[in-house]
Design a protein around this motif. Structure first.
Motif, mmCIF file in Angstrom:
data_model
loop_
_atom_site.group_PDB
_atom_site.id
_atom_site.type_symbol
_atom_site.label_atom_id
_atom_site.label_comp_id
_atom_site.label_asym_id
_atom_site.label_seq_id
_atom_site.Cartn_x
_atom_site.Cartn_y
_atom_site.Cartn_z
ATOM 1 N N PHE A 25 0.828 -1.210 0.000
ATOM 2 C CA PHE A 25 0.000 0.000 0.000
ATOM 3 C C PHE A 25 0.864 1.263 0.000
ATOM 4 C CE2 PHE A 25 -1.791 3.415 2.658
ATOM 5 C CZ PHE A 25 -2.846 3.812 1.844
ATOM 6 N N ARG A 26 1.905 1.287 0.836
ATOM 7 C CA ARG A 26 2.761 2.479 0.933
ATOM 8 C C ARG A 26 3.484 2.746 -0.392
ATOM 9 N NH1 ARG A 26 0.307 5.087 4.803
ATOM 10 N NH2 ARG A 26 0.066 3.797 6.643
ATOM 11 N N GLU A 27 3.872 1.673 -1.077
ATOM 12 C CA GLU A 27 4.543 1.853 -2.381
ATOM 13 C C GLU A 27 3.583 2.485 -3.385
ATOM 14 O OE1 GLU A 27 7.445 -2.054 -1.952
ATOM 15 O OE2 GLU A 27 5.856 -2.032 -3.476
ATOM 16 N N LYS A 28 2.366 1.955 -3.412
ATOM 17 C CA LYS A 28 1.361 2.494 -4.342
ATOM 18 C C LYS A 28 1.000 3.926 -3.971
ATOM 19 C CE LYS A 28 1.469 -0.998 -6.678
ATOM 20 N NZ LYS A 28 2.483 -0.872 -7.711
ATOM 21 N N GLU A 29 0.913 4.178 -2.678
ATOM 22 C CA GLU A 29 0.567 5.517 -2.189
ATOM 23 C C GLU A 29 1.571 6.558 -2.722
ATOM 24 O OE1 GLU A 29 1.109 5.958 2.135
ATOM 25 O OE2 GLU A 29 -0.779 7.043 2.198
ATOM 26 N N ALA A 30 2.860 6.231 -2.610
ATOM 27 C CA ALA A 30 3.901 7.158 -3.080
ATOM 28 C C ALA A 30 3.822 7.325 -4.603
ATOM 29 C CB ALA A 30 5.275 6.649 -2.658
ATOM 30 N N LEU A 31 3.588 6.217 -5.312
ATOM 31 C CA LEU A 31 3.517 6.272 -6.781
ATOM 32 C C LEU A 31 2.339 7.106 -7.274
ATOM 33 C CD1 LEU A 31 4.256 2.615 -8.004
ATOM 34 C CD2 LEU A 31 5.473 4.705 -8.632
ATOM 35 N N VAL A 32 1.170 6.835 -6.693
ATOM 36 C CA VAL A 32 -0.041 7.550 -7.126
ATOM 37 C C VAL A 32 0.100 9.042 -6.791
ATOM 38 C CG1 VAL A 32 -2.541 7.782 -6.794
ATOM 39 C CG2 VAL A 32 -1.526 5.512 -6.959
ATOM 40 N N LEU A 33 0.651 9.346 -5.626
ATOM 41 C CA LEU A 33 0.841 10.749 -5.244
ATOM 42 C C LEU A 33 1.773 11.453 -6.236
ATOM 43 C CD1 LEU A 33 0.537 13.143 -3.313
ATOM 44 C CD2 LEU A 33 2.396 12.196 -1.940
ATOM 45 N N HIS A 34 2.848 10.792 -6.571
ATOM 46 C CA HIS A 34 3.823 11.349 -7.511
ATOM 47 C C HIS A 34 3.138 11.661 -8.851
ATOM 48 C CE1 HIS A 34 7.766 12.058 -9.156
ATOM 49 N NE2 HIS A 34 7.517 11.234 -10.153
ATOM 50 N N ARG A 35 2.350 10.715 -9.308
ATOM 51 C CA ARG A 35 1.637 10.877 -10.584
ATOM 52 C C ARG A 35 0.655 12.053 -10.510
ATOM 53 N NH1 ARG A 35 -2.017 6.215 -11.490
ATOM 54 N NH2 ARG A 35 -0.199 4.931 -11.105
ATOM 55 N N LEU A 36 -0.076 12.137 -9.413
ATOM 56 C CA LEU A 36 -1.076 13.207 -9.269
ATOM 57 C C LEU A 36 -0.409 14.586 -9.237
ATOM 58 C CD1 LEU A 36 -3.472 11.689 -6.573
ATOM 59 C CD2 LEU A 36 -3.957 12.035 -9.000
ATOM 60 N N LEU A 37 0.724 14.673 -8.548
ATOM 61 C CA LEU A 37 1.395 15.973 -8.430
ATOM 62 C C LEU A 37 1.993 16.422 -9.756
ATOM 63 C CD1 LEU A 37 3.108 15.725 -4.936
ATOM 64 C CD2 LEU A 37 1.128 17.094 -5.583
ATOM 65 N N LYS A 38 2.394 15.441 -10.564
ATOM 66 C CA LYS A 38 2.938 15.763 -11.890
ATOM 67 C C LYS A 38 1.834 16.256 -12.810
ATOM 68 C CE LYS A 38 6.088 13.129 -14.229
ATOM 69 N NZ LYS A 38 6.594 11.783 -14.570
ATOM 70 N N GLY A 39 0.632 15.717 -12.581
ATOM 71 C CA GLY A 39 -0.464 15.950 -13.504
ATOM 72 C C GLY A 39 -1.253 17.227 -13.302
ATOM 73 N N SER A 40 -1.151 17.853 -12.124
ATOM 74 C CA SER A 40 -2.030 19.015 -11.910
ATOM 75 C C SER A 40 -1.265 20.246 -11.444
ATOM 76 C CB SER A 40 -3.109 18.678 -10.881
ATOM 77 O OG SER A 40 -2.848 17.481 -10.224
ATOM 78 N N ASP A 41 -1.702 21.402 -11.933
ATOM 79 C CA ASP A 41 -1.092 22.659 -11.488
ATOM 80 C C ASP A 41 -1.844 23.249 -10.311
ATOM 81 O OD1 ASP A 41 1.005 22.722 -13.182
ATOM 82 O OD2 ASP A 41 -0.124 23.691 -14.792
ATOM 83 N N THR A 42 -3.175 23.112 -10.371
ATOM 84 C CA THR A 42 -3.972 23.574 -9.236
ATOM 85 C C THR A 42 -4.814 22.410 -8.742
ATOM 86 O OG1 THR A 42 -5.636 24.303 -10.794
ATOM 87 C CG2 THR A 42 -4.235 26.003 -9.879
#
Ligand code: S3P
Length: 173
Positions: free
Chosen positions: A55-72
């Motif tokens: 879960f923690r691995e996926k959590e970090a991956l998904v967060l990374h992806r989300l932060l790359k994808g949005s400006d606001t």
């Protein structure tokens, strides 16, 4: 601006993030929901079948992806998100990211969590309020080191969701 709300389970990250996103007209994302969608399984099942490390691995991956994808965005993190690896350090240094810790008293947290324990993987084994209080006290003590690195801290005890969102707006704009 990417506004990240962090804090212990039951501190109100998701409801406050939703309200804040409405006020600011920013998109709202709940990290737990995003992980659940990504894995096509509920968090509870994910913990049960794959365990916390997965879960923690996926959590970090998904967060990374989300932060790359949005400006606001207004993003509600999971309670443990900032407490693993060097994530908190990275988040506080990332340009355009503002981290806000929703600080709640142990009593506030246990009162809220007691009725929802069965849905939360980390505390679903607890049946007694005193044991829950003890668990939260120790857990929060360990996590405070990470939570207190946030750019801003807001006390949420005895405040409405709207009040907390307004306080954040006043803080940032
Ligand atoms: C966790 C908190 C949960 C969820 C998972 C682990 C934690 O999120 O990410 O069950 O480690 O504190 P909420 O804080 O949104 O309940």
């Amino acid at each position: 601006m990417k506004i990240l709300l962090l804090g212990y389970m039951g501190s109100g990250k998701s409801v406050v993030a939703k309200q804040l996103s409405k006020v600011l007209q920013y998109p709202f994302i709940d990290l737990d929901t995003a992980i659940s969608k990504d894995q096509n399984i509920s968090l509870k099942q994910l913990f049960e079948t794959k365990g916390e490390i997965y879960f923690r691995e996926k959590e970090a991956l998904v967060l990374h992806r989300l932060l790359k994808g949005s400006d606001t965005v207004v993003l509600a993190l999971g309670g443990g998100t900032p407490c693993y690896g060097d994530l908190m350090q990275k988040l506080t240094q990332q340009e355009g990211v503002v981290t806000i810790y929703l600080d709640a008293k142990i009593e506030t947290l246990t009162d809220r969590l007691f009725s929802q324990m069965h849905t939360r993987p980390l505390i679903s084994h607890i049946s007694d309020k005193e044991i829950l209080t003890d668990f939260v006290r120790k857990h929060l003590f360990e996590r405070n080191f990470y939570y207190h690195q946030a750019h801003h801290k807001i006390s949420v005890d005895q405040k409405s969701v709207k009040e907390i969102a307004q306080e954040i707006v006043a803080l940032l704009f």
